[in-house]
Design a protein around this motif. Sequence first.
Motif, short mmCIF file in Angstrom:
data_model
loop_
_atom_site.label_atom_id
_atom_site.label_comp_id
_atom_site.label_asym_id
_atom_site.label_seq_id
_atom_site.Cartn_x
_atom_site.Cartn_y
_atom_site.Cartn_z
N SER A 149 -12.90 -25.12 -2.04
CA SER A 149 -12.70 -23.68 -2.27
C SER A 149 -13.10 -23.00 -1.18
O SER A 149 -12.72 -21.88 -1.09
CB SER A 149 -13.23 -23.36 -3.65
OG SER A 149 -14.89 -23.56 -3.58
N THR A 150 -14.12 -23.54 -0.11
CA THR A 150 -14.44 -22.86 0.84
C THR A 150 -14.83 -23.52 1.94
O THR A 150 -15.08 -24.97 1.66
CB THR A 150 -15.89 -21.80 0.58
OG1 THR A 150 -16.97 -22.72 0.20
CG2 THR A 150 -15.85 -20.98 -0.57
N PRO A 151 -15.20 -23.17 3.19
CA PRO A 151 -15.66 -24.22 4.47
C PRO A 151 -17.02 -24.60 3.89
O PRO A 151 -17.55 -23.94 3.18
CB PRO A 151 -15.75 -23.07 5.61
CG PRO A 151 -14.79 -22.15 5.02
CD PRO A 151 -14.91 -21.85 3.62
N PHE B 177 -18.94 -27.08 10.62
CA PHE B 177 -19.36 -25.61 9.99
C PHE B 177 -17.87 -25.23 9.04
O PHE B 177 -17.97 -24.64 7.98
CB PHE B 177 -19.71 -24.64 10.73
CG PHE B 177 -21.30 -25.08 11.23
CD1 PHE B 177 -22.21 -24.94 10.02
CD2 PHE B 177 -21.30 -25.26 12.47
CE1 PHE B 177 -23.49 -25.36 10.58
CE2 PHE B 177 -22.82 -25.17 12.93
CZ PHE B 177 -23.94 -25.42 11.90
N MET B 178 -16.76 -25.45 9.85
CA MET B 178 -15.66 -24.98 9.43
C MET B 178 -14.88 -25.85 8.31
O MET B 178 -13.77 -25.60 7.51
CB MET B 178 -14.41 -25.03 10.63
CG MET B 178 -14.92 -23.72 11.29
SD MET B 178 -13.66 -23.74 12.78
CE MET B 178 -12.23 -23.55 11.78
N ASP B 179 -15.21 -27.04 8.33
CA ASP B 179 -14.45 -28.16 7.33
C ASP B 179 -14.31 -27.80 5.93
O ASP B 179 -15.35 -27.45 5.04
CB ASP B 179 -15.26 -29.50 7.41
CG ASP B 179 -14.59 -30.66 6.60
OD1 ASP B 179 -13.34 -30.52 6.22
OD2 ASP B 179 -14.91 -31.70 6.82
N TRP B 180 -13.15 -27.58 5.37
CA TRP B 180 -12.94 -27.14 4.22
C TRP B 180 -12.92 -28.21 3.02
O TRP B 180 -12.94 -27.82 2.21
CB TRP B 180 -11.32 -26.77 4.24
CG TRP B 180 -11.00 -25.73 3.01
CD1 TRP B 180 -10.62 -25.94 1.84
CD2 TRP B 180 -10.96 -24.32 3.25
NE1 TRP B 180 -10.33 -24.94 1.11
CE2 TRP B 180 -10.66 -23.74 1.94
CE3 TRP B 180 -11.56 -23.41 4.16
CZ2 TRP B 180 -10.60 -22.18 1.85
CZ3 TRP B 180 -11.37 -22.00 4.06
CH2 TRP B 180 -11.05 -21.57 2.65
N THR B 181 -12.89 -29.57 3.55
CA THR B 181 -12.67 -30.69 2.70
C THR B 181 -14.30 -31.35 2.26
O THR B 181 -14.02 -32.11 1.47
CB THR B 181 -11.99 -31.90 3.23
OG1 THR B 181 -12.47 -32.08 4.38
CG2 THR B 181 -10.86 -31.48 3.43
N LEU B 182 -15.24 -30.63 2.69
CA LEU B 182 -16.53 -31.17 2.38
C LEU B 182 -16.87 -31.27 1.01
O LEU B 182 -17.58 -31.95 0.23
CB LEU B 182 -17.64 -30.18 3.12
CG LEU B 182 -18.92 -30.71 3.16
CD1 LEU B 182 -19.11 -32.30 3.66
CD2 LEU B 182 -19.98 -29.92 3.69
#
Length: 94
Positions: free
Chosen positions: A75-77, A65-70
Motif C-alpha cells: 500500500s505504500t513505499p 526507500f522507494m520499493d513498493w513491494t516491501l
Amino acid sequence: MINAGVNNPPKTYSAETGLSSLNREVVKMENKMLTVEQAYKAMFYFLEHQYELTKSDEIGGLLGFMDWTLWSDSSTPADPAMWEDWLVAVKRAL
C-alpha cells in the motif's frame, strides 16, 4: 539496438519511418494517462534499470526507500515519506 527489458524483444531502428520501435510505442502511449501511483512505479522501474546499468550505491539506496513491494499489502513505499515527497513533486510538475 536498445533492449528495454529481459522479456521484451530488442528495439530496432526503422529506416523507412525514421522511428525506432520504442519511439513508435511512445507515440501509441501519447494519449494515455497514468495515475499518480502508476507514474511513481514507472519512475521506480526507470531508476531500477539505471541501477542495473550503473550499480550506483546512491540509486540503490533510493530504490530501497522507494520499493513498493516491501510490505505485504503493497500500500505504500518502504519509506512512506517517499510517497509524500512524490506527491509534492507531482504538484510541482502540474
